[in-house]
Design a protein around this motif. Structure first.
Motif, PDB file in Angstrom:
ATOM      1  N   ARG A   1       0.838  -1.198   0.000  1.00  0.00           N
ATOM      2  CA  ARG A   1       0.000   0.000   0.000  1.00  0.00           C
ATOM      3  C   ARG A   1       0.881   1.260   0.000  1.00  0.00           C
ATOM      4  NH1 ARG A   1      -3.354  -3.386   3.172  1.00  0.00           N
ATOM      5  NH2 ARG A   1      -2.682  -2.598   5.200  1.00  0.00           N
ATOM      6  N   PHE A   2       2.008   1.196   0.684  1.00  0.00           N
ATOM      7  CA  PHE A   2       2.938   2.326   0.628  1.00  0.00           C
ATOM      8  C   PHE A   2       3.496   2.481  -0.791  1.00  0.00           C
ATOM      9  CE2 PHE A   2       7.251   3.904   0.411  1.00  0.00           C
ATOM     10  CZ  PHE A   2       7.086   5.175   0.949  1.00  0.00           C
ATOM     11  N   LYS A   3       3.867   1.369  -1.398  1.00  0.00           N
ATOM     12  CA  LYS A   3       4.396   1.419  -2.769  1.00  0.00           C
ATOM     13  C   LYS A   3       3.364   2.009  -3.720  1.00  0.00           C
ATOM     14  CE  LYS A   3       7.307  -2.652  -2.013  1.00  0.00           C
ATOM     15  NZ  LYS A   3       7.450  -4.102  -2.282  1.00  0.00           N
ATOM     16  N   TRP A   4       2.096   1.655  -3.499  1.00  0.00           N
ATOM     17  CA  TRP A   4       1.033   2.196  -4.352  1.00  0.00           C
ATOM     18  C   TRP A   4       0.869   3.696  -4.126  1.00  0.00           C
ATOM     19  CZ3 TRP A   4      -0.897   1.894  -8.706  1.00  0.00           C
ATOM     20  CH2 TRP A   4      -2.160   2.401  -9.026  1.00  0.00           C
ATOM     21  N   PHE A   5       1.135   4.164  -2.925  1.00  0.00           N
ATOM     22  CA  PHE A   5       1.116   5.596  -2.618  1.00  0.00           C
ATOM     23  C   PHE A   5       2.139   6.316  -3.507  1.00  0.00           C
ATOM     24  CE2 PHE A   5       2.672   9.145   0.120  1.00  0.00           C
ATOM     25  CZ  PHE A   5       1.487   9.832   0.318  1.00  0.00           C
ATOM     26  N   ILE A   6       3.332   5.760  -3.627  1.00  0.00           N
ATOM     27  CA  ILE A   6       4.371   6.336  -4.481  1.00  0.00           C
ATOM     28  C   ILE A   6       3.963   6.248  -5.950  1.00  0.00           C
ATOM     29  CG2 ILE A   6       6.766   6.090  -5.290  1.00  0.00           C
ATOM     30  CD1 ILE A   6       6.568   7.242  -2.493  1.00  0.00           C
ATOM     31  N   ALA A   7       3.493   5.075  -6.349  1.00  0.00           N
ATOM     32  CA  ALA A   7       3.108   4.878  -7.746  1.00  0.00           C
ATOM     33  C   ALA A   7       1.996   5.831  -8.168  1.00  0.00           C
ATOM     34  CB  ALA A   7       2.674   3.430  -7.970  1.00  0.00           C
ATOM     35  N   SER A   8       1.050   6.085  -7.268  1.00  0.00           N
ATOM     36  CA  SER A   8      -0.073   6.973  -7.586  1.00  0.00           C
ATOM     37  C   SER A   8       0.402   8.383  -7.906  1.00  0.00           C
ATOM     38  CB  SER A   8      -1.070   7.009  -6.423  1.00  0.00           C
ATOM     39  OG  SER A   8      -1.646   5.740  -6.209  1.00  0.00           O
ATOM     40  N   MET A   9       1.437   8.840  -7.229  1.00  0.00           N
ATOM     41  CA  MET A   9       2.008  10.152  -7.533  1.00  0.00           C
ATOM     42  C   MET A   9       2.561  10.178  -8.948  1.00  0.00           C
ATOM     43  SD  MET A   9       4.007  11.577  -4.173  1.00  0.00           S
ATOM     44  CE  MET A   9       4.407  10.113  -3.251  1.00  0.00           C
ATOM     45  N   LEU A  10       3.160   9.079  -9.357  1.00  0.00           N
ATOM     46  CA  LEU A  10       3.753   9.003 -10.696  1.00  0.00           C
ATOM     47  C   LEU A  10       2.679   8.958 -11.780  1.00  0.00           C
ATOM     48  CD1 LEU A  10       6.579   6.388  -9.962  1.00  0.00           C
ATOM     49  CD2 LEU A  10       6.787   8.885 -10.022  1.00  0.00           C
TER      50      LEU A  10
ATOM     51  N   MET B   1       6.285  10.957   7.688  1.00  0.00           N
ATOM     52  CA  MET B   1       7.008  10.616   8.907  1.00  0.00           C
ATOM     53  C   MET B   1       6.535  11.475  10.086  1.00  0.00           C
ATOM     54  SD  MET B   1       9.117   8.099   8.257  1.00  0.00           S
ATOM     55  CE  MET B   1      10.358   8.168   9.540  1.00  0.00           C
ATOM     56  N   GLU B   2       6.372  12.761   9.856  1.00  0.00           N
ATOM     57  CA  GLU B   2       6.026  13.683  10.943  1.00  0.00           C
ATOM     58  C   GLU B   2       4.592  13.497  11.436  1.00  0.00           C
ATOM     59  OE1 GLU B   2       6.826  17.638   9.595  1.00  0.00           O
ATOM     60  OE2 GLU B   2       9.017  17.409   9.746  1.00  0.00           O
ATOM     61  N   ARG B   3       3.660  13.284  10.520  1.00  0.00           N
ATOM     62  CA  ARG B   3       2.247  13.217  10.906  1.00  0.00           C
ATOM     63  C   ARG B   3       1.739  11.800  11.174  1.00  0.00           C
ATOM     64  NH1 ARG B   3      -1.085  17.598   7.188  1.00  0.00           N
ATOM     65  NH2 ARG B   3       0.361  19.362   7.434  1.00  0.00           N
ATOM     66  N   TYR B   4       2.330  10.838  10.459  1.00  0.00           N
ATOM     67  CA  TYR B   4       1.780   9.478  10.519  1.00  0.00           C
ATOM     68  C   TYR B   4       2.824   8.415  10.832  1.00  0.00           C
ATOM     69  CZ  TYR B   4      -1.983  11.997   8.135  1.00  0.00           C
ATOM     70  OH  TYR B   4      -2.961  12.900   7.815  1.00  0.00           O
ATOM     71  N   ASP B   5       3.962   8.831  11.376  1.00  0.00           N
ATOM     72  CA  ASP B   5       5.033   7.883  11.726  1.00  0.00           C
ATOM     73  C   ASP B   5       5.452   7.019  10.542  1.00  0.00           C
ATOM     74  OD1 ASP B   5       5.163   8.764  14.382  1.00  0.00           O
ATOM     75  OD2 ASP B   5       3.516   7.440  14.967  1.00  0.00           O
ATOM     76  N   GLY B   6       5.356   7.576   9.338  1.00  0.00           N
ATOM     77  CA  GLY B   6       5.781   6.856   8.145  1.00  0.00           C
ATOM     78  C   GLY B   6       4.832   5.759   7.696  1.00  0.00           C
ATOM     79  N   ASP B   7       3.635   5.731   8.257  1.00  0.00           N
ATOM     80  CA  ASP B   7       2.672   4.649   8.008  1.00  0.00           C
ATOM     81  C   ASP B   7       1.483   5.177   7.191  1.00  0.00           C
ATOM     82  OD1 ASP B   7       0.888   2.551   8.074  1.00  0.00           O
ATOM     83  OD2 ASP B   7       1.059   2.196  10.232  1.00  0.00           O
ATOM     84  N   VAL B   8       1.406   4.780   5.925  1.00  0.00           N
ATOM     85  CA  VAL B   8       0.309   5.222   5.061  1.00  0.00           C
ATOM     86  C   VAL B   8      -1.040   4.819   5.632  1.00  0.00           C
ATOM     87  CG1 VAL B   8      -0.778   4.833   2.802  1.00  0.00           C
ATOM     88  CG2 VAL B   8       1.668   5.342   2.931  1.00  0.00           C
ATOM     89  N   ASP B   9      -1.119   3.656   6.250  1.00  0.00           N
ATOM     90  CA  ASP B   9      -2.394   3.187   6.799  1.00  0.00           C
ATOM     91  C   ASP B   9      -2.958   4.123   7.869  1.00  0.00           C
ATOM     92  OD1 ASP B   9      -1.935   1.005   5.158  1.00  0.00           O
ATOM     93  OD2 ASP B   9      -2.630  -0.442   6.645  1.00  0.00           O
ATOM     94  N   ARG B  10      -2.085   4.855   8.529  1.00  0.00           N
ATOM     95  CA  ARG B  10      -2.560   5.764   9.578  1.00  0.00           C
ATOM     96  C   ARG B  10      -3.344   6.943   9.005  1.00  0.00           C
ATOM     97  NH1 ARG B  10       1.591   5.935  14.740  1.00  0.00           N
ATOM     98  NH2 ARG B  10       1.641   3.660  15.024  1.00  0.00           N
TER      99      ARG B  10
END
Length: 204
Positions: free
Chosen positions: A25-34, A98-107
Motif C-alpha cells: 500500500r505504501f508502494k502504491w502511494f508512491i506509484a499513484s504520484m507518478l 514521517m512527521e504526521r503518521y510515523d511513516g505509516d500510510v495506513d494511519r
C-alpha cells in the motif's frame, strides 16, 4: 461483462502489488504520484519499477537517497518531463508522512473521520490533487473502509457507453479507466479486450 472486466489488470496488479499487504500500500502511494502527472502510464510504470529495483520502497530509504538520487531514478525510468518537481514532491511527502503518521500510510486512513476526510488528508500531500487521490483510493475500495472516491470522468464515460450500473462502475473503475485511456480514446477498437461485448464500438 463483469467477467471480462475482471480479467483486465488494474495498474497496481500490473505492477505486481497486492494492496492487502501493508508494504504494498505504501508502494502504491508512491506509484499513484507518478501516474497522476500528464505522462504515459508506461513511463510511470517503468519509473515505479526503477524505484523498486533501487530499493526505494519505504520512507527512510527514499529520504536517505536525497533529491539528486531521486531525480536520477526518475530520469532512468523516462520520467524526465517532471523529474525535478516530482522529486521535490516525493521527498516532501515522505517528510510529512514521517512527521504526521510515523511513516505509516495506513494511519492516514485510521485518522480520517470518513471518506471525505480521508480525501482531504491525502490532498494535503504535495502533488495529491483530485486525480492522484482518485488513482490511489479507487484501488483500495474493499480494503480501506473509507476508500470510496467519486468515480473519475473516464469511468463514467465508459459506464455510460457500456450500460453499467453505478455499483459495477465503482467495482471496476480502474479497469474502465484503462479501457478509456488505452483503447477508446485512441479508437483502438480492434485491440480492445471487450470489443465483442461493446454495444457502441468506435464511439464514445
Amino acid at each position: 461483462m463483469e467477467e471480462a472486466l475482471s480479467k483486465i489488470p488494474s495498474y497496481s496488479r500490473e505492477l505486481g502489488l497486492n494492496l492487502r499487504v501493508k508494504s504494498d500500500r505504501f508502494k502504491w502511494f508512491i506509484a499513484s504520484m507518478l501516474y497522476a502527472k500528464r505522462i504515459s502510464s508506461k513511463i510511470a510504470s517503468e519509473t515505479f519499477r526503477r524505484f523498486v529495483a533501487e530499493g526505494l520502497t519505504d520512507p527512510n530509504s527514499i529520504m536517505s537517497a536525497g533529491w539528486d538520487r531521486i531525480v536520477e531514478v526518475l530520469d532512468s525510468g523516462g520520467y524526465v518531463r517532471y523529474d525535478f518537481s516530482t522529486a521535490t514532491n516525493i521527498l516532501e511527502n515522505m517528510r510529512m508522512l514521517m512527521e504526521r503518521y510515523d511513516g505509516d500510510v495506513d494511519r492516514i486512513h485510521e485518522y480520517a473521520l470518513d471518506s471525505m476526510d480521508l480525501e482531504e488528508k491525502l490532498m494535503e500531500f504535495r502533488g495529491f490533487g483530485p486525480v492522484a487521490v482518485n488513482i490511489f483510493l479507487r484501488e483500495l475500495r474493499g480494503i480501506w473502509v473509507k476508500a470510496d472516491p467519486k468515480p473519475s470522468s473516464y469511468a463514467k464515460i465508459m459506464a455510460s457507453k457500456l450500460g453499467l450500473s453505478d455499483d459495477i462502475m465503482r467495482r471496476y473503475e480502474s479497469q474502465l479507466v484503462r479501457l478509456y485511456i488505452e483503447y477508446c480514446k485512441s479508437k483502438s477498437c480492434s485491440e480492445c479486450p471487450i470489443q465483442s461485448l461493446c454495444p457502441n464500438p468506435n464511439h464514445l
